[in-house]
Design a protein around this motif. Structure first.
Motif, PDB file in Angstrom:
ATOM      1  N   GLU A  35       0.770  -1.267   0.108  1.00  0.00           N
ATOM      2  CA  GLU A  35      -0.073   0.120   0.134  1.00  0.00           C
ATOM      3  C   GLU A  35       0.996   1.245   0.010  1.00  0.00           C
ATOM      4  N   GLY A  98      -4.388   4.692  -7.721  1.00  0.00           N
ATOM      5  CA  GLY A  98      -5.665   5.424  -7.241  1.00  0.00           C
ATOM      6  C   GLY A  98      -5.857   6.854  -7.883  1.00  0.00           C
ATOM      7  N   GLY A 139      -9.819   1.790 -10.152  1.00  0.00           N
ATOM      8  CA  GLY A 139      -8.635   1.285  -9.174  1.00  0.00           C
ATOM      9  C   GLY A 139      -9.016   1.297  -7.791  1.00  0.00           C
ATOM     10  N   LYS A 140      -9.238   2.175  -7.343  1.00  0.00           N
ATOM     11  CA  LYS A 140      -9.745   2.515  -5.842  1.00  0.00           C
ATOM     12  C   LYS A 140     -10.935   1.430  -5.622  1.00  0.00           C
ATOM     13  N   ARG A 142     -11.869  -1.036  -7.061  1.00  0.00           N
ATOM     14  CA  ARG A 142     -11.371  -2.538  -7.220  1.00  0.00           C
ATOM     15  C   ARG A 142     -10.797  -2.920  -5.850  1.00  0.00           C
ATOM     16  N   LYS A 143      -9.807  -2.227  -5.280  1.00  0.00           N
ATOM     17  CA  LYS A 143      -9.145  -2.390  -4.260  1.00  0.00           C
ATOM     18  C   LYS A 143     -10.114  -2.493  -2.896  1.00  0.00           C
ATOM     19  N   GLN A 144     -11.247  -1.453  -2.724  1.00  0.00           N
ATOM     20  CA  GLN A 144     -12.029  -1.572  -1.648  1.00  0.00           C
ATOM     21  C   GLN A 144     -13.056  -2.931  -1.591  1.00  0.00           C
ATOM     22  N   LYS A 146     -11.541  -5.446  -2.584  1.00  0.00           N
ATOM     23  CA  LYS A 146     -10.499  -6.730  -2.307  1.00  0.00           C
ATOM     24  C   LYS A 146     -10.230  -7.543  -3.621  1.00  0.00           C
ATOM     25  N   LYS A 147     -10.534  -7.007  -4.566  1.00  0.00           N
ATOM     26  CA  LYS A 147     -10.303  -7.573  -5.759  1.00  0.00           C
ATOM     27  C   LYS A 147      -8.818  -6.734  -6.526  1.00  0.00           C
ATOM     28  N   LYS A 148      -8.186  -8.021  -7.112  1.00  0.00           N
ATOM     29  CA  LYS A 148      -6.952  -7.610  -7.853  1.00  0.00           C
ATOM     30  C   LYS A 148      -6.968  -6.861  -9.023  1.00  0.00           C
ATOM     31  N   ILE A 149      -6.067  -6.098  -9.472  1.00  0.00           N
ATOM     32  CA  ILE A 149      -6.077  -5.417 -10.526  1.00  0.00           C
ATOM     33  C   ILE A 149      -5.385  -6.388 -11.629  1.00  0.00           C
TER      34      ILE A 149
END
Length: 594
Positions: A35, A98, A139-140, A142-144, A146-149
């Motif tokens: 992070e 992000g 991207g933000k 997606r991360k919230q 808990k998924k990978k890019i």
């Protein structure tokens, strides 16, 4: 249109090559491994903004639908446009970093594109900033969740935002006819080539992350292996012998040139370079160690001066010194020294920090284990002290009567009583005693009881003679015999028979005390040994005490089993591991009785 594809692939290649070269730098690789802090996000937006600027400079100029020869673009004609991979870097930056990174990189690349000019300058600037903003928020989100890019997600977003750029050109660029002709030439090539470039870029970033994860996994396995090798010595506590062995293991399994361990005041071990003057039991030679002991935190030295050894010719030129703690109390230091400062890299530093944490945990567990054993010893001694008080009073009363009727017999019983309680006192000071000593206690006890009740009890011994030296916990036999006498034959006119059988079986010692008494009801058998059972003749602690001591010494390796039928006697079997390996190699078949 198709002629544009190979030229654009060359431009993608430039960006990917630059990114690959950067990926060989640790500082670049670390940007994609966790992070991001604000300072790291600033670095990312500058980095991906720079990729956008490079794409602008290396883009392909389109003038009146003619693809010009590739060259470095400093300024475009007012009727020219630019085909490039600018959106690729901005989108990847936004997805990974992000909104802050996406918007920042989009602003840098978009404003720079606007300064180059051309009839699509405004359209491209706006679409680039929009692409960075959208990618950042995607991207933000997606991360919230808990998924990978993933590569697929990044390519899809990149191609979609490149398509949006074509639409913005059609809507805002003037004249429309010229914008339409431009989109027909550059639209599909830019959409698909940018998608391909995004795919390559994501593959490279994923490779960086996999390498990092693999490295961390290897470091973790290595640290656990070192911890496993050193654990037996940490169980001994911090002393010169254990610390020397720990240091030897670490010196062998790390890149350090010397390893040392200290307590609060002195060196406990120093193995490797500079052993001639860093001597165990002496005070620490370096100012660095003294500072760690004082400030209770990790300190790293990368020069000889920072180590500050009092010996001017000391070969140690880099070091990491780490505090060892037990329950937040500092108990010493772990030191790793290097003769070449370059060897003290990030990997070695992380390994050292991990080992210090593991070692502190091992020391804490060892201390907890020691305290548990001390507590268990104290409990056992307290239980032992409860066993025989009423027997003492009965024996004294019997001897006092004999003093008037049979002085010789009274004298003999006093010796037996003395022997009995001497054995008790000796047993109370030891966790284990030879079997023959416990048998002596039983015989002394029986002698006293048979004096009180002549011809009432018969004791049979069936014991393998080679087992006399086997170690057992004290007070195993006598309380069981006492229980048989007191509870097995109350008011019985028949002669009570008690059999003590002891033999070996599969490297275990089996002790059986059997009587022909009245037996025990089933409801009492279920609780005997598990808790104190009240009785008319006492508080019923004997079997409970034995079971508690067995659990305290052997844990689950010992067992106490009671079998009984009302009217048919009782059979108590104790099974424990042999404390004397090799004893059972002798003849195990001969038995004697007495």
């Amino acid at each position: 249109m198709f002629y544009l594809v190979p030229i654009m692939l060359e431009k993608v290649g430039i960006i990917v090559i630059v990114a690959y070269v950067l990926s060989q730098m640790n500082s670049f690789r670390q940007l994609f491994q966790h992070e991001h802090k604000t300072s790291e996000k600033v670095m990312l937006l500058l980095l991906f903004g720079a990729f956008g600027v490079i794409s602008n400079y290396t883009g392909i100029e389109i003038h009146h639908n003619i693809i010009n020869k590739a060259e470095w673009n400093y300024e475009l004609d007012s009727e020219s446009a630019l085909a490039n991979t600018r959106v690729m870097g901005v989108v990847i930056g936004g997805l990974l970093g992000g909104p802050m990174v996406g918007i920042g990189a989009g602003m840098i690349a978009g404003v720079h594109r606007y300064t180059l000019g051309g009839f699509t300058a405004f359209s491209c600037a706006i679409s680039t900033i929009l692409a960075g903003t959208v990618a950042g928020y995607l991207g933000k989100v997606r991360k919230q969740k808990k998924k990978k890019i993933t590569s697929t997600f990044a390519v899809t977003v990149g191609m979609a935002l490149e398509t949006v750029q074509m639409l913005i050109i059609l809507v805002t660029a003037k004249p429309f006819e010229q914008a339409w002709q431009l989109v027909q030439i550059i639209g599909l090539p830019m959409i698909f080539v940018n998608g391909f470039g995004t795919l390559l870029f994501m593959f490279m970033i994923q490779s960086i992350k996999r390498d990092h994860e693999r490295t961390r996994a290897n470091q973790t396995n290595h640290a656990f292996y070192i911890a496993e090798q050193t654990l037996p010595f940490f169980r001994e506590g911090l002393n010169t012998n254990s610390c020397k062995e720990i240091s030897k293991i670490m010196l062998k399994l790390t890149d350090a040139d010397a390893v040392a361990i200290t307590d609060h005041q002195k060196i406990l071990s120093h193995v490797g370079a500079a052993s001639d003057h860093h001597i165990p039991l002496a005070k620490p030679e370096t100012l660095l160690t003294k500072r760690v002991l004082e400030y209770r935190k990790i300190l790293v030295a990368r020069t000889k001066a920072e180590i500050s050894c009092i010996h001017s010719n000391c070969p140690l030129e880099a070091a990491i010194v780490l505090p060892l703690k037990v329950k937040n109390n500092m108990v010493g230091t772990l030191k790793m020294y290097y003769t070449d400062p370059e060897k003290l890299n990030q990997v070695q530093q992380q390994l050292a920090e991990g080992l210090a944490n593991l070692f502190s945990t091992q020391l804490e567990l060892a201390e907890a284990e020691r305290q548990t054993k001390l507590l268990k010893d104290a409990e056992i001694k307290a239980l032992q002290a409860q066993i025989h008080p009423h027997f003492l009073f009965n024996s004294i009363n019997t001897i006092s009567v004999l003093c008037r009727t049979d002085a010789d017999k009274a004298r003999k019983l006093l010796l037996e009583l003395s022997s009995f309680f001497r054995g008790n006192l000796q047993g109370a000071r030891q966790m284990l005693i030879p079997l023959e000593k416990d048998l002596e206690n039983v015989k002394a006890y029986i002698s006293l009881e048979q004096t009180r009740f002549p011809n009432k009890y018969q004791i049979d011994y069936l014991i393998e003679p080679n087992l006399k030296k086997v170690l057992i916990p004290p007070f195993m036999l006598q309380p069981l015999v006492e229980n048989a006498i007191h509870y097995g034959f109350p008011g019985s006119k028949n002669r009570g028979i008690i059999q003590i059988r002891i033999f070996s079986e599969n490297s275990r010692l089996i002790i059986i005390v059997k009587d022909n008494g009245i037996g025990i009801p089933n409801d009492k058998i279920d609780v005997l040994g598990k808790k104190i059972v009240s009785s008319k003749k006492g508080n019923g602690t004997a079997i409970f005490n034995i079971n508690e001591r067995l659990k305290g010494i052997y844990g689950s390796q010992a067992s106490l089993v009671i079998k009984s039928q009302v009217g048919n006697g009782t059979n108590i079997t104790i099974s424990i591991p042999s404390e004397n390996k090799g004893v059972f190699d002798q003849d195990a078949n001969s038995v004697y009785s007495g």
